[in-house]
Structure formats: structure tokens, C-alpha cells
Design an enzyme around this catalytic site. Sequence first.
Site, PDB file in Angstrom:
ATOM      1  N   GLY A   1     -56.566 -66.950 -58.977  1.00  0.00           N
ATOM      2  CA  GLY A   1     -57.292 -68.138 -58.519  1.00  0.00           C
ATOM      3  C   GLY A   1     -57.713 -68.953 -59.722  1.00  0.00           C
TER       4      GLY A   1
ATOM      5  N   CYS B   1     -54.924 -60.915 -61.839  1.00  0.00           N
ATOM      6  CA  CYS B   1     -55.581 -62.018 -62.548  1.00  0.00           C
ATOM      7  C   CYS B   1     -57.037 -62.183 -62.119  1.00  0.00           C
ATOM      8  CB  CYS B   1     -54.775 -63.305 -62.356  1.00  0.00           C
ATOM      9  SG  CYS B   1     -55.285 -64.604 -63.490  1.00  0.00           S
ATOM     10  N   TYR B   2     -57.358 -63.225 -61.352  1.00  0.00           N
ATOM     11  CA  TYR B   2     -58.728 -63.372 -60.852  1.00  0.00           C
ATOM     12  C   TYR B   2     -59.128 -62.094 -60.099  1.00  0.00           C
ATOM     13  CZ  TYR B   2     -62.786 -65.557 -58.633  1.00  0.00           C
ATOM     14  OH  TYR B   2     -64.058 -65.862 -58.236  1.00  0.00           O
TER      15      TYR B   2
ATOM     16  N   HIS C   1     -49.545 -61.555 -63.998  1.00  0.00           N
ATOM     17  CA  HIS C   1     -49.078 -61.906 -62.649  1.00  0.00           C
ATOM     18  C   HIS C   1     -47.750 -61.208 -62.338  1.00  0.00           C
ATOM     19  CE1 HIS C   1     -51.875 -65.218 -61.611  1.00  0.00           C
ATOM     20  NE2 HIS C   1     -51.962 -65.355 -62.910  1.00  0.00           N
TER      21      HIS C   1
ATOM     22  N   GLU D   1     -46.264 -61.168 -59.620  1.00  0.00           N
ATOM     23  CA  GLU D   1     -45.518 -61.880 -58.573  1.00  0.00           C
ATOM     24  C   GLU D   1     -44.607 -62.969 -59.126  1.00  0.00           C
ATOM     25  OE1 GLU D   1     -48.624 -62.297 -59.355  1.00  0.00           O
ATOM     26  OE2 GLU D   1     -49.417 -64.272 -58.852  1.00  0.00           O
TER      27      GLU D   1
ATOM     28  N   SER E   1     -32.637 -80.543 -33.207  1.00  0.00           N
ATOM     29  CA  SER E   1     -32.251 -81.673 -34.064  1.00  0.00           C
ATOM     30  C   SER E   1     -30.986 -81.356 -34.848  1.00  0.00           C
ATOM     31  CB  SER E   1     -33.381 -81.944 -35.057  1.00  0.00           C
ATOM     32  OG  SER E   1     -33.484 -80.845 -35.952  1.00  0.00           O
ATOM     33  N   GLY E   2     -30.574 -80.082 -34.815  1.00  0.00           N
ATOM     34  CA  GLY E   2     -29.464 -79.664 -35.678  1.00  0.00           C
ATOM     35  C   GLY E   2     -29.976 -79.106 -36.989  1.00  0.00           C
TER      36      GLY E   2
ATOM     37  N   VAL F   1     -32.418 -76.555 -39.465  1.00  0.00           N
ATOM     38  CA  VAL F   1     -32.527 -75.093 -39.500  1.00  0.00           C
ATOM     39  C   VAL F   1     -33.606 -74.589 -38.531  1.00  0.00           C
ATOM     40  CG1 VAL F   1     -32.890 -73.084 -40.986  1.00  0.00           C
ATOM     41  CG2 VAL F   1     -32.004 -75.196 -41.962  1.00  0.00           C
ATOM     42  N   ASP F   2     -34.794 -75.167 -38.624  1.00  0.00           N
ATOM     43  CA  ASP F   2     -35.920 -74.596 -37.892  1.00  0.00           C
ATOM     44  C   ASP F   2     -35.731 -74.678 -36.378  1.00  0.00           C
ATOM     45  OD1 ASP F   2     -36.794 -74.372 -40.443  1.00  0.00           O
ATOM     46  OD2 ASP F   2     -38.272 -75.985 -40.327  1.00  0.00           O
ATOM     47  N   SER F   3     -35.391 -75.859 -35.882  1.00  0.00           N
ATOM     48  CA  SER F   3     -35.257 -75.967 -34.429  1.00  0.00           C
ATOM     49  C   SER F   3     -34.060 -75.155 -33.935  1.00  0.00           C
ATOM     50  CB  SER F   3     -35.161 -77.432 -33.989  1.00  0.00           C
ATOM     51  OG  SER F   3     -33.955 -78.018 -34.428  1.00  0.00           O
TER      52      SER F   3
ATOM     53  N   LYS G   1     -39.414 -69.927 -45.034  1.00  0.00           N
ATOM     54  CA  LYS G   1     -38.126 -70.591 -44.807  1.00  0.00           C
ATOM     55  C   LYS G   1     -36.928 -69.657 -45.046  1.00  0.00           C
ATOM     56  CE  LYS G   1     -36.157 -74.676 -44.034  1.00  0.00           C
ATOM     57  NZ  LYS G   1     -36.643 -75.718 -43.117  1.00  0.00           N
TER      58      LYS G   1
END
Length: 516
Positions: free
Chosen positions: A60, A87-88, A175, A177, A229-230, A232-234, A372
Amino acid sequence: MTSYHDEQPTVFVLDFGAQYAQLIARRVREARVYSEIVPFDISAQEVARRRPAALILSGGPASVYADGAPHIDPAILDLGIPVLGFCYGIQEMALHLGGEIPKTDIGEYGFAELEVTDTDSELLAGVPARSQCWMSHRDSVGTAPDGFRVTARTDTTAVAAMEDPARKLYATQFHPEVAHTEHGQHIIRTFLHDIAEIPPVWTMVNIIDETVALVREQVGSSRVICGLSGGVDSSVVAALLHRAIGDQLTCVFVDHGMMRLDEADQVVKTFRDQFHIDLIHVDAEERYLTLLAGVTDPEQKRRIIGEEFWKVFFDEATRLEGVQWLAQGTLYPDVIESGNKTAAKIKSHHNLIPFPEGVHFDLIEPLKALFKDEVRAVGSELGLPDEIVHRQPFPGPGLAVRIIGDITLEKLDLLRKADAIVREEIGIWDTNREVWQYFAVLPDIRSVGVMGDERTYGHPIIIRAVASADAMTADWARLPHELLAKMSNRIINEVDGINRVAYDITSKPPGTIEWE
Ligand code: XMP
């Protein structure tokens, strides 16, 4: 409704307000353990009730001594749940358990050499004696709290890692990550799999099975409508819902005619022919071209297309009987952004759908726990084609954004052909999908040229190709000259009406990725 964490071991990432929490949550999932981001001030009582398998305290931006610095409920450290602080997070642990954090004003930013000083360390098992780590801090722990062993150091940080295995408390100043920490993911895996003993069972098949079960429970026998919509998500929402509830699902594809070459056909082919989804394909091209005739202002184009989209969509949706649910492709980062106390920008994604007067549907958001890349993996697992799963970002108003000036069918067709060549050629060259986005733009000018013995007066095409990590900033892609030459030749030879090709060498900022 049940949620994922009732079904399987979950790691809570306590968010102290840096951008790192999301990255940590993703790294945990890459280690095939389900993770959720929770506010830093979650109470020990709440943690005890929800029984996460482990906790990670994120980094943070604050100093633990700053006025108003975020602090955990210290009783969390007494619950017996394995805790890892970064870290924090290491400083929070030291602060609450009696360590010392001297104010030295000597920070450490960037690469540092990590020296493992305790070869019996549980957390650093398998990390070589010396390796590279990533630091980003001002304060650091000077003396570890009683009961802790110091397990690593760097030149400027005496306590680069510490642990108290008896209380299952572990922490690093660096870190793990971030990709710059050489053995970071190994450390995260060790904590999750060996120390917290969480089995690596979070897989795409797992996500699909659980989401399917949740959707069935939520929806029962009612009907769901989903706008396609074509993108990825929908597309993944539709495929997933279809797996869960079959013909209780109806999809509406509002085809505004501003799609790329063959894209609309592919949507119809994939969902109607391959998945056998009940699909309403509204071919609204003419309607849109009429509405857009003569409109040159980019904002006005966007507004017309957006308003018409929802009008057409709700016309279809309200015509169907007995539909209770409207599916939306909300992803986990949207949820974090709208629900997180520490995030600077609060937005409510739910309010984005402009329901007309008197129309209401309950929202179902089957992807709201996913990042995603997980959505793409789920899509592939469900059998969606690569062209959809790895589709590049594409504006909702489609090619309308990439035609400068007024929009006509002729211009759309010119752009579609040129754009198909750009996408084909760069796609062949960019085998590892390293270029973020590439496309063609049709500006509102014409110029003189010569082809054969004929003078021409045609349109130019601008090729745009950018490298980016998140579209917030971007750099123009350094494409090889041969590739640019090939695209230029093909576009001029194959697309009647184009007599010049230019390559956009503007980064973002000052440019944007799209031209509009
Ligand atoms: P700019 O042009 O602002 O674009 O640098 C940043 C990214 O956003 C995409 N973009 C959109 N995506 N709906 C979307 O889903 C839109 O209306 C839209 N407009 C721009 C753009 O392609 C780029 O990746």
C-alpha cells in the site's frame, strides 16, 4: 445465493489501496487457488465467519505511521489462519505484534539482491541463496517481533523476510507478486500449497462447473436474455449461460452494420449454428446508416449509435414473454472498482444500462468473479473460436469510430477490406500476440496519385498498430518495413478507391489509440 468461497478454499487479499491487490489476486489464481479481494478493515469476526483458507496483506502507498493510515483488525493475526504480508503488509504485522519500524528515510525502490539468511525458512524453501527481488518502500522493519525469525535481507533492508511458523505468520518486504521478483511465484505457491495446505484445484473446468451450478440455482426455470456484441465478454456469458440453462436463454445481436469484415456472420454462425442458441439477429445496418447520414461529429456518432442500440435491444427484449433476467458481462475488475472503499474512483457499473421507463430485468453477471484472462480461458474451454476468444478491444460503435467524417456504406466497405488485410498480415507476423491492437482507419481526405497511366484521386488508409499493457498508455508498434510494405501493396492493389497508405507513429499520450 451461495458464492464460490462457500464451495471451495478461498484466499482473501486484504487491499491496502495500492494497485498490487489485483495483481496478487491474479497470482494466487495462477497458482490455481481461488482468491477474493476484501477491504483492509474487514473485521476478525467476519474473517472467522467466512473461513478463508489463508490471508494475504497487500502492499500500500501509506506509511504505517501516517495519520489515517489503513490498519487491519489485529485480532485477525490471532485466528490461526495462515497470513502472508507483502511490503506494507510486513509493516502492519510488525506494528501490531511488537516489532520495530525505525524511521530512517532510506527507501529502496526497484531491483535488489535478496539474500536468504535462514536455510530452514518455510516460506523461502527452494529460493536460492541469492536472487533478484523487487522493492518499493520507504519504511522497513528494523527488528522483527518476538517469536519471528528473520529469513532474508538485502543491502539496505535488514528484515527482507520474516516468519513465525508456530503462529503461521509470514511476511516479505519485497513484492513476490511482480514479475521482477525472480522467485516470486514460487514463494506464493509455497505459501499456498505447502504452508496453508490449499490444494491447487481452481481450474477452468472448475470455474465452469461452479458457475453453471450457481446460474441454475439463481435462475431456476425463468428465462434470460443476453445482448451479444461479438466481443469476448458477452460471447463467454452467452456460451456459459447456454451450458447452464440451454433454451431458457435468448440472445439478441443488434448488428449495427459497423462490424469488421465477416464479423457479423461469424457471430451468427458461432452462436446459432455451432451452439444452437436461440439467437435474434437484428440486421439494423440500414437504420443506422440513415440515422448517421451526414453526421460528422464523433461524439454525436457515438450518442446516436448507443441510444439506438438500447432502443433496438429493449424493443426485442420486451417482445419476448416471461423474461426475468438480463445477463451482463461484468468482470471482477469492474466489481472491485465499483465496490472498493480504498479505490480512488468509485463507479457503479450497474447503472450503465439505460432501462427504458417501466422496463425492468434482474441482472445476472456470471463472470463477475473472473479476470479477463480467465474469461478467455473459459471461452476456449467452452469451445468458442480463437477469433472471438482473442478478439482485440473494439469500440462499441465499431468502425463508425474509425471513419473520420460522415459514414456511408461505400466507406464502410473500403475500410472493411483494408482492415481485413491489416489484421491478416500483422496476425501472421505477430505469432505470440504481442501487439496489443491493430487496425485500419479511413480519414476524411482524398489526394492525387497515379496508377498505371491514370491519375487517381482516392482515399488514404492509415494503419494503426500499438504496443500496450492496458490501453491507458501505448506506443506505436515497431513493425518491420517489409511487413509495412506488404500491407501497403496489398491494400492499394486489392482495395479499389485507396491510393495511399500511411503508418501512424504517434504514442499515447499525446495521441489516443483510436482515431475518431
Ligand atoms: P483510446 O482511443 O481512448 O482507446 O486510446 C483506448 C482503448 O479503448 C478502446 N475503445 C473502446 N472500447 N467501447 C469499448 O469497449 C468503446 O466505445 C471504445 N472506444 C475505444 C480502444 O479500442 C482502445 O483499446
